[in-house]
Scaffold this active site. Structure first.
Site, short mmCIF file in Angstrom:
data_model
loop_
_atom_site.label_atom_id
_atom_site.label_comp_id
_atom_site.label_asym_id
_atom_site.label_seq_id
_atom_site.Cartn_x
_atom_site.Cartn_y
_atom_site.Cartn_z
N GLN A 30 0.84 -1.19 0.00
CA GLN A 30 0.00 0.00 0.00
C GLN A 30 0.88 1.24 0.00
OE1 GLN A 30 -2.35 -0.34 3.56
NE2 GLN A 30 -0.77 0.58 4.83
N GLY A 138 -11.91 -5.30 12.40
CA GLY A 138 -13.22 -4.88 12.89
C GLY A 138 -14.31 -5.90 12.62
N ASP A 159 -15.84 3.71 10.98
CA ASP A 159 -15.02 4.75 10.34
C ASP A 159 -14.02 4.03 9.44
OD1 ASP A 159 -13.48 6.92 9.65
OD2 ASP A 159 -12.61 7.21 11.63
#
Lengths: 288, 393
Positions: A30, A138, A159
């Site tokens: 990334q 998450g 988020d």
């Protein structure tokens, strides 16, 4: 002069002058960069997409926090999924009535990096004794949460990053279903859901995926300058439809009682943000 | 058969020096030559943005050198994306040209920031529906070329009459097709097929606009620009002149792009290998080099190339010989039925035009190490350049 060009869309995009690069990592499959821009202060971008800027982050964080917390009226426990920059935590911590905050971040290095390079986002919130940081995916956390922990959450805030990339699991039906299981009675799930004008498909997909698990689901919105292309939508899901239509008077009472200082959010904005433009309503009406 | 030049041993000094410093076998990448090739092609194709097809030579120094010249990059895989990311190449300057992709390949390219993709069939088109607000597509049209060693219109590309159908279908799916692409073949002997393809694409572009009002704005004329291996090839200016003429027929707003790989990289690299053993078999002298068909000379198999070679000797007499590679396989022969002066163990053989599809396709067969790539004449990066690279995306 150096510049950073967002690469979210093929035919449209925003460009930032880069005054100074504070941090850059191009390994780990990334590209993460934090740089200084004259208009927006410190800007963080991941994989060619602006994640947050010091100048306009307050709009995003205030709207994802105060709208569900004020609408609920009696929030004790909050779960934040993602939010490694700490901005969401900072806003939740403003609520003295909140007793417990769990934040689940997939990568502890993100938290450390943001504390160092975007200190104004968390503003010391990571030191708040009510805050519990969990390093986990998450999606995995909400899957295991109902078994592992007896207590549920009054508000869950997702988020996430862009749905193409590491945040993709936070836009799945499984994730929404598991969030539902983690919510207490009258609980509310809110998620960032992209810029509707540019990505109307995401609004439709999210609506479809939330519908089986929540009796009331819709969207509210705010315009965040660096999430370009118009208003950003936030998904809203709950089993108590009354929470979405709390009056300005009641919100005002709650807001005054909470005694919170905000820069974007106020009771009138709260109520108005649930009004959606016709193109979104039309898209939602035809989603089935 | 490889063309073999014999030069006096004093001409070997540079290569011997490289071998004593870096070992053998070697591939020497000369960035100056890369720059020259880029300027030659840019000169022959003015106002055409060049996207280097990094598959030909996916090397960091090649990426950096061409990036500094303002080249874009033609990528096909996630691995190539990783290389560009680590080299700091700007994603906006990339096009993804593989006509067949997995969903992960598309997502990885989008995450990198590449938003231009190529499709040539309906199933591939449908893969982009989820990403329709983000991407711009090129439809690859097939123009078979039996005159080239590698016909790039056999495996990929739709028929001319299918292009407008795909464009129409894309519109109905909410996808934006921004132009057409084609590959006239690799190592083309002349540009006749380019000219033909440009003519046909001009017709498609005009017809699509006339019939549906859909504006196409890009034409990708691919690669195929030849370099000289064994046969004399056209110089690049003569090769491109008919292309330039044909492009004048296109509507003025069309942006032309190209994807050169071989033309830029092939002349920029030389192979240096050493005789590691010899044997007399009948009348023929067999020389076993430390690099071969499974290594840098893999292009003689996969790329149908035959590389010009140089050996160094002060002896006039020649004998029949074979130059073989180091592996246990009999196919591993670089050149046979050649007449060359006798070589000794440790002597050097140099291969020319070995920058494209050589190291890129070499293997680890027999667990022989691949030839080490040594970079020469790499533009020195000033501090300012490094900073600029860092801030690009």
């Amino acid at each position: 002069m150096k510049s950073y060009t967002e690469t979210l869309y093929d035919s449209y995009g925003q460009e930032f002058a880069v005054d100074k690069v504070y941090f850059e990592n191009k390994t780990d499959h990334q590209h993460l960069i934090i740089f200084e821009n004259a208009k927006f202060g410190r800007v963080m971008a991941l994989d060619g997409i602006i994640q947050t800027t010091e100048a306009d982050e307050f709009i995003y964080h205030e709207m994802l926090t105060h709208v569900p917390l004020m609408a609920h009226g009696n929030v004790k426990r909050v779960l934040i999924i993602g939010g490694g920059d700490g901005g969401m935590l900072r806003e939740v911590c403003k609520h003295s009535s909140v007793e417990h905050i769990t934040q689940v971040e997939i990568d502890d290095q993100v938290v450390d990096m943001c504390k160092e390079y975007l200190p104004n986002h968390s503003g010391g919130a990571y030191e708040d004794p009510r805050v519990h940081i969990v390093i986990d995916d998450g999606a995995n956390f909400v899957r295991e949460c109902p078994e592992k922990y007896s207590e549920k959450f009054d508000v869950i805030i997702s988020d996430s990053t862009d749905p193409i990339g590491p945040g993709d699991v936070l836009f799945t039906s499984d994730f929404y279903e598991n969030c539902k299981k983690c919510l207490a009675e009258n609980g509310i799930l809110v998620t960032q859901n992209g810029v509707a004008y540019m990505q109307l498909d995401e609004v439709i997909t999210t609506a479809k995926r939330l519908q089986p698990y929540f009796s009331d689901q819709s969207f509210y919105s705010a315009a965040v300058p660096t999430y370009i292309g118009g208003i950003m939508t936030f998904a809203w899901a709950s089993d108590n439809s009354a929470l979405r239509t709390v009056t300005t008077e009641i919100i005002t009472q709650c807001f005054e009682a909470a005694n919170i200082k905000t820069r974007y959010y106020n009771p009138a904005i709260h109520v108005a943000s649930f009004a959606l433009p016709q193109y979104i309503l039309d898209a939602l009406a035809t989603k089935a | 058969m490889n063309r073999i030049t014999v030069e006096s041993t004093d001409k070997a000094e540079f290569y011997q020096q490289m071998v004593s410093q870096y070992g053998s076998p070697l591939l020497i990448l000369d960035c100056d030559q890369l720059v020259k090739q880029f300027h030659a092609l840019s000169g022959a194709l003015p106002n055409i943005k060049l996207y280097y097809a990094i598959k030909a030579l996916p090397h960091p120094a090649a990426i950096q050198t061409l990036d500094a010249l303002g080249a874009g990059f033609d990528i096909a895989t996630t691995g190539e994306i990783e290389l560009l990311r680590t080299q700091g190449a700007r994603a906006r300057q990339t096009i993804h040209t593989h006509p067949i992709k997995r969903d992960d390949d598309i997502r990885n390219a989008l995450r990198f920031g590449c938003t231009t993709f190529v499709i040539d069939n309906i199933w591939e088109l449908e893969k982009f529906v989820d990403y329709r607000h983000r991407v711009g597509l090129l439809v690859r049209v097939s123009f078979p070329n039996p005159d080239t060693p590698i016909d790039l219109s056999r495996k990929f590309g739709c028929r001319e009459d299918e292009a407008s159908i795909l464009i129409h279908k894309a519109q109905s799916l909410g996808l934006h097709v921004k132009g057409l692409s084609f590959h006239a073949g690799s190592q083309c002997p002349d540009s006749a097929n380019h000219v033909h393809a440009i003519k046909q694409c001009t017709k498609i572009i005009n017809d699509v606009f006339k019939n549906s009002g859909k504006l196409l704005s890009v034409l990708d004329i691919g690669g195929g620009f030849p370099v000289e291996y064994m046969k004399k090839t056209m110089d690049i200016e003569s090769f491109c002149l008919p292309i330039r003429e044909a492009l004048k027929q296109l509507p003025e707003h069309i942006q032309i792009i190209a994807e050169p790989g071989r033309y830029l990289s092939a002349p920029a690299m030389k192979s240096v290998s050493s005789v590691m053993g010899k044997a007399k078999r009948g009348d023929t002298c067999w020389y076993y080099l430390d690099d071969g068909i499974y290594g840098s000379y893999s292009g003689q198999l996969f790329d149908h190339a035959t590389y010009p070679l140089t050996i160094f000797s002060d002896i006039k007499e020649t004998e029949q010989a074979v130059l073989a590679g180091p592996t246990c396989d009999s196919i591993d022969v670089i050149s046979e039925q050649i007449n060359i002066p006798p070589l000794s163990i440790g002597d050097i053989v140099v291969g020319h035009q070995m920058g494209a599809y050589t190291s890129a396709t070499s293997t680890h067969f027999n667990l022989f190490d691949k030839a080490k790539i040594v970079v020469i004449n790499q533009p020195v990066k000033s501090l300012e350049n490094i900073l600029q690279l860092n801030s690009k995306t």
